[in-house]
Design an enzyme around this catalytic site. Structure first.
Site, PDB file in Angstrom:
ATOM      1  N   LYS A  91       0.842  -1.207   0.000  1.00  0.00           N
ATOM      2  CA  LYS A  91       0.000   0.000   0.000  1.00  0.00           C
ATOM      3  C   LYS A  91       0.876   1.255   0.000  1.00  0.00           C
ATOM      4  O   LYS A  91       2.084   1.180   0.251  1.00  0.00           O
ATOM      5  CB  LYS A  91      -0.917  -0.025   1.224  1.00  0.00           C
ATOM      6  CG  LYS A  91      -0.173  -0.012   2.557  1.00  0.00           C
ATOM      7  CD  LYS A  91      -1.077  -0.410   3.722  1.00  0.00           C
ATOM      8  CE  LYS A  91      -0.330  -0.381   5.039  1.00  0.00           C
ATOM      9  NZ  LYS A  91      -1.116  -0.969   6.129  1.00  0.00           N
ATOM     10  N   ARG A 132     -10.944  -0.413  14.598  1.00  0.00           N
ATOM     11  CA  ARG A 132     -10.933   0.223  13.276  1.00  0.00           C
ATOM     12  C   ARG A 132     -11.945  -0.507  12.391  1.00  0.00           C
ATOM     13  O   ARG A 132     -13.101  -0.136  12.356  1.00  0.00           O
ATOM     14  CB  ARG A 132      -9.509   0.212  12.697  1.00  0.00           C
ATOM     15  CG  ARG A 132      -9.344   1.072  11.469  1.00  0.00           C
ATOM     16  CD  ARG A 132      -7.886   1.297  11.088  1.00  0.00           C
ATOM     17  NE  ARG A 132      -7.176   0.084  10.678  1.00  0.00           N
ATOM     18  CZ  ARG A 132      -5.900   0.067  10.265  1.00  0.00           C
ATOM     19  NH1 ARG A 132      -5.203   1.185  10.204  1.00  0.00           N
ATOM     20  NH2 ARG A 132      -5.322  -1.056   9.912  1.00  0.00           N
ATOM     21  N   TYR A 160      14.947  30.069   9.003  1.00  0.00           N
ATOM     22  CA  TYR A 160      13.820  30.862   9.498  1.00  0.00           C
ATOM     23  C   TYR A 160      13.765  30.898  11.029  1.00  0.00           C
ATOM     24  O   TYR A 160      14.000  29.880  11.688  1.00  0.00           O
ATOM     25  CB  TYR A 160      12.507  30.264   8.987  1.00  0.00           C
ATOM     26  CG  TYR A 160      12.302  30.463   7.506  1.00  0.00           C
ATOM     27  CD1 TYR A 160      12.262  31.739   6.955  1.00  0.00           C
ATOM     28  CD2 TYR A 160      12.144  29.369   6.672  1.00  0.00           C
ATOM     29  CE1 TYR A 160      12.081  31.920   5.597  1.00  0.00           C
ATOM     30  CE2 TYR A 160      11.950  29.537   5.307  1.00  0.00           C
ATOM     31  CZ  TYR A 160      11.920  30.817   4.771  1.00  0.00           C
ATOM     32  OH  TYR A 160      11.731  30.987   3.434  1.00  0.00           O
ATOM     33  N   MET A 197      11.093  24.757   3.188  1.00  0.00           N
ATOM     34  CA  MET A 197      10.300  24.022   2.206  1.00  0.00           C
ATOM     35  C   MET A 197      11.176  23.297   1.186  1.00  0.00           C
ATOM     36  O   MET A 197      10.913  22.147   0.831  1.00  0.00           O
ATOM     37  CB  MET A 197       9.343  24.977   1.477  1.00  0.00           C
ATOM     38  CG  MET A 197       8.378  24.262   0.554  1.00  0.00           C
ATOM     39  SD  MET A 197       7.375  25.377  -0.423  1.00  0.00           S
ATOM     40  CE  MET A 197       6.154  25.905   0.755  1.00  0.00           C
TER      41      MET A 197
HETATM   42  C1  LIG Z   1      -0.449  -1.910   6.791  1.00  0.00           C
HETATM   43  C2  LIG Z   1      -1.029  -3.146   7.327  1.00  0.00           C
HETATM   44  C3  LIG Z   1      -0.226  -4.274   7.562  1.00  0.00           C
HETATM   45  C4  LIG Z   1       1.288  -4.255   7.422  1.00  0.00           C
HETATM   46  O1  LIG Z   1       1.866  -3.709   8.583  1.00  0.00           O
HETATM   47  P1  LIG Z   1       3.447  -3.640   8.810  1.00  0.00           P
HETATM   48  O2  LIG Z   1       3.601  -3.236  10.220  1.00  0.00           O
HETATM   49  O3  LIG Z   1       3.977  -2.603   7.861  1.00  0.00           O
HETATM   50  O4  LIG Z   1       4.006  -4.985   8.516  1.00  0.00           O
HETATM   51  C5  LIG Z   1      -0.846  -5.442   7.942  1.00  0.00           C
HETATM   52  N1  LIG Z   1      -2.199  -5.500   8.117  1.00  0.00           N
HETATM   53  C6  LIG Z   1      -2.983  -4.427   7.927  1.00  0.00           C
HETATM   54  C7  LIG Z   1      -4.450  -4.556   8.155  1.00  0.00           C
HETATM   55  C8  LIG Z   1      -2.439  -3.218   7.548  1.00  0.00           C
HETATM   56  O5  LIG Z   1      -3.228  -2.144   7.382  1.00  0.00           O
END
Ligand SMILES: *Cc1c(COP(=O)(O)O)cnc(C)c1O
Length: 360
Positions: free
Chosen positions: A33, A127, A251, A300
């Site tokens: 992802k 979640r 800055y 930036m």
């Molecule tokens: C992103 C994610 C993972 C992977 O997690 P890592 O800690 O990067 O290995 C596994 N399961 C779900 C549901 C996730 O959202």
């Protein structure tokens, strides 16, 4: 080049092998992802592909992008999908995450007959997922719909930080699964993320969902030595400046030179994803194998670093914001910690202005 990320395919392959050892007999679901954790979705997926049977992304858009290079393998969508996305998910055969009977019913109406789904149970993440006390009834009804159950999962909330909570989640899930087996006799089960795979390998079940570790970063410090960070982040020195003692830098003049200093300007800033939170936090970059402290605020487009100790430095010299030079290394974990964040966040913060190069 001004600033670029270098991704090492050799390191990615090394990490896949290391994760395979940790995961014992479980199949690895490669989590790619967020543009392959900022490493480049199609590039990393192609490297992992020979050893991977199933991929996971967050969304439909990511799955469509992955399909360009990954023509056949199953792609699971970890985040909840919108009902408006169901027809396309079904048509393209992606595997949505389903938590409720309502979602399952809507999806089965929108998708072709026997489209695959993944059923998630919430054991403590708060979640996604069916509430445990409802999971039995929901799954019983789902099994009457014209859908194919790809797998059942839960997600650990604190695999790297709370052993008691994790043990409870694992126990609750496994107890529940033994009841759910009535409706899902041979359906694959998955729970573990990277930290879970390292610390609770006895609970790997059929599949593990591994992200971070595949990119060479361990959420558990003692496992870092078996992994190789695949991503380095570099920038070329664009300007050198001799500053007198007492000169404000960047800055807000939050940093004042305590002595005369040679300062290099690097063409990288928070617009590239180098966290502004690194301002005055003791971050460094490497130039000619030496640690050069970042001075004052990250702006930036540019940062200033103290190069007084670097002999013979010139415009065009390479700096590593993340990576190795000589015997020195700046890890993604070090940078993330100094910015009060986590390596996952650092990786997906790299923006489109940064060039990507692939080696190995
Ligand atoms: C992103 C994610 C993972 C992977 O997690 P890592 O800690 O990067 O290995 C596994 N399961 C779900 C549901 C996730 O959202």
């Amino acid at each position: 080049m001004r600033t670029w990320v270098e991704v090492d395919h050799t390191a990615l392959r090394h990490n896949l092998k290391a994760v395979r050892k940790m995961a014992r007999k479980a199949v690895i679901m490669a989590v790619v992802k967020a543009n392959g954790y900022g490493h480049g979705l199609n590039e990393v997926a192609s490297t992992f592909s020979p050893g991977i049977d199933v991929f996971a992304v967050a969304s439909l858009g990511e799955a469509i992008q992955l399909r360009f290079t990954e023509k056949k393998k199953p792609i699971l969508l970890l985040s909840a999908a919108l009902p408006t996305e169901y027809p396309e998910i079904g048509r393209l055969g992606f595997i949505p995450t389903i938590s409720t009977l309502e979602e399952a019913q809507k999806f089965s109406k929108a998708a072709p007959k026997n489209a695959p789904i993944h059923f998630k149970i919430d054991t403590g993440m708060g979640r996604l997922g069916a509430h445990p006390e409802q999971a039995f009834a929901i799954l019983r009804e789902i099994r009457k719909l014209p859908l194919t159950l790809h797998s059942i999962s839960t997600h650990l909330a604190a695999a790297d930080s709370d052993r008691a909570l994790t043990k409870k989640q694992l126990q609750d899930f496994e107890d529940l699964v033994s009841y759910l087996r009535e409706f899902a006799p041979k359906i694959p089960i998955h729970v573990l993320n990277s930290a879970g795979t390292m610390l609770f390998p006895a609970h790997a079940h059929d599949l593990v969902r591994v992200g971070l570790a595949l990119y060479g970063v361990s959420p558990v410090p003692k496992f870092q030595k078996v992994l190789k960070p695949a991503l380095s982040w570099k920038a070329s020195v664009t300007f050198l400046n001799d500053l007198p003692k007492g000169q404000g830098v960047s800055y807000g003049s939050t940093y004042i030179t305590p002595r005369a200093m040679k300062v290099a300007v690097l063409p990288v800033g928070y617009a590239d994803g180098y966290p502004r939170q690194l301002s005055n936090k003791g971050a460094s970059v490497l130039i000619k194998g030496k640690r050069c402290p970042v001075l004052g605020r990250v702006t930036m487009d540019q940062i200033m670093v103290d190069v007084s100790a670097v002999k013979g430095i010139k415009v065009g010299d390479e700096a590593a914001l993340v990576g190795k030079q000589g015997n020195e290394e700046i890890t993604p974990t070090e940078v993330a910690q100094k910015a009060d964040t986590i390596p996952w966040h650092l990786f997906c913060g790299v923006t489109g202005r940064v060039t990507y190069r692939y080696i190995g």
